[in-house]
Design an enzyme around this catalytic site. Sequence first.
Site, mmCIF file in Angstrom:
data_model
loop_
_atom_site.group_PDB
_atom_site.id
_atom_site.type_symbol
_atom_site.label_atom_id
_atom_site.label_comp_id
_atom_site.label_asym_id
_atom_site.label_seq_id
_atom_site.Cartn_x
_atom_site.Cartn_y
_atom_site.Cartn_z
ATOM 1 N N SER A 130 72.222 29.721 41.462
ATOM 2 C CA SER A 130 70.948 29.065 41.207
ATOM 3 C C SER A 130 69.883 29.511 42.208
ATOM 4 O O SER A 130 69.691 30.704 42.385
ATOM 5 C CB SER A 130 71.178 27.552 41.218
ATOM 6 O OG SER A 130 70.164 26.924 40.507
ATOM 7 N N HIS A 147 75.000 24.657 33.958
ATOM 8 C CA HIS A 147 74.559 25.158 35.256
ATOM 9 C C HIS A 147 75.558 24.764 36.348
ATOM 10 O O HIS A 147 75.557 23.623 36.814
ATOM 11 C CB HIS A 147 73.191 24.538 35.520
ATOM 12 C CG HIS A 147 72.444 25.131 36.656
ATOM 13 N ND1 HIS A 147 71.966 26.420 36.627
ATOM 14 C CD2 HIS A 147 72.085 24.608 37.860
ATOM 15 C CE1 HIS A 147 71.330 26.665 37.767
ATOM 16 N NE2 HIS A 147 71.388 25.583 38.518
HETATM 17 C C1 GTR Z 1 66.217 24.023 39.396
HETATM 18 C C2 GTR Z 1 65.263 25.171 39.474
HETATM 19 C C3 GTR Z 1 66.034 26.431 39.212
HETATM 20 C C4 GTR Z 1 67.278 26.498 40.052
HETATM 21 C C5 GTR Z 1 67.976 25.163 40.235
HETATM 22 C C6 GTR Z 1 68.980 25.092 41.370
HETATM 23 O O1 GTR Z 1 65.604 22.813 39.461
HETATM 24 O O2 GTR Z 1 64.260 24.961 38.528
HETATM 25 O O3 GTR Z 1 65.204 27.542 39.436
HETATM 26 O O4 GTR Z 1 67.012 27.062 41.255
HETATM 27 O O5 GTR Z 1 67.089 24.156 40.472
HETATM 28 O O6 GTR Z 1 68.821 25.722 42.396
HETATM 29 O O7 GTR Z 1 69.939 24.327 41.200
#
Ligand code: GTR
Length: 415
Positions: free
Chosen positions: A253, A395
């Site tokens: 991320s 994610h």
């Molecule tokens: C989210 C962000 C992403 C990603 C994520 C993370 O909110 O929009 O770009 O970086 O966080 O790091 O878990």
Amino acid sequence: AHVGHPTNMEPQTNYDESAVPSYELPDPLIDAAGNPVATAADWQSRRRPEILRLFEDEVYGRMPGPFESSHTEILDEDPGALGGRAVRRQTRLRFGDDETSPAMDLLLYLPSEATGPTRVFLGLNFFGNHSIHTDPGIRLSTEWMQSSKSNQIVDHRATEASRGVFASRWPVADILARGYGLATIYCGDLDPDFDDGYANGVHPLFYQDGQTQPEPHQWGSISAWAWGLSRGLDVLEEDDAVDAAHVAVMGHSRLGKTALWAGACDERFALVISNNSGCGGAALARRRFGETVAAINGNFPHWFCDNHRAYNDCEDELPVDQHQLIALAAPRPVYVASAIDDQWADPKGEYLASRHASPVYELLGQRELDAQQMPPVSQPLADGSIGYHVRPGGHDVTTYDWNRWMDFADRHWRG
Ligand code: GTR
């Protein structure tokens, strides 16, 4: 355990493939003056530095070299950690001469049965080194971190109950069993992840007299974290038990964006891994699918350099796009991992960026990503020097992802 996200629900977010605008990507093999880049030497000596400079000045911000008066201290070592399976070493690198100077703690596990220098995966973590495993020997972070009920972070500090909250993302036993080591650093040791005008973390170490924040082309938080990964590699280079010529930098991320950027800036990293890095990471900005430049600069004003804001809703004006970031890893192996339900990170944009990095790999005599279509879930494309997969689910970092990266590292490093 999960990371608290901001809404991720910008009303104008596009998740419709048919609404992706048409766009033209900057060609990695045509330089800024319009001349073709025809040889490996030309890429390495001329075009690569040109692209790198554009990412520095327009996206992440320039980072300095190592801090001059840094001091390394081995905090503790346990040759019989994890029930005798691991050697655990915790090293502190302090930037400055006194106790109040910022410092980063590197946690290292090596397989106890190793007979020679070990190849290592190095990555930053979100909630302290102690969050990656329940091992009671890991020092509990005392630094600021994002408060999180589910992760047992109370009033911005870790509690004992936060040990191992992210263990599922760090399959330490599997990594050791395959003969690799694992090193990790808490990203907040380098720069706490909130917008404070760069008053804390490592930025002030480098301010000139009278300077109170970085210049518009100087480092934001992603660059500070990437800088920390390089300092982690400095520490590993001093460790005889580590094969520092085979260190893979990985991240998830925001820390996946960081891993790609660290791999681009520091060619000592032998292999580069991005997991679900999305916007500002492996995903093409020009697609404007899921998270956009304007959304990310709005939610996280401290991640990129100030110059980057000029591209809010103006992605076509960017002199680079993210396929060129991946190409900066060349000729070293690079792996991009997506998750199909993580549409905010634009899995298809991550695949396309990987594919459009291919001409650089080809020019450098490496096998490119040769699939003309995005592969279906659970069908990794990893025979060449660019690896890519999209797995089912959202994610996160899973053991599936780690197994693919270790397969990839085996193939490149062990033949
Ligand atoms: C989210 C962000 C992403 C990603 C994520 C993370 O909110 O929009 O770009 O970086 O966080 O790091 O878990």
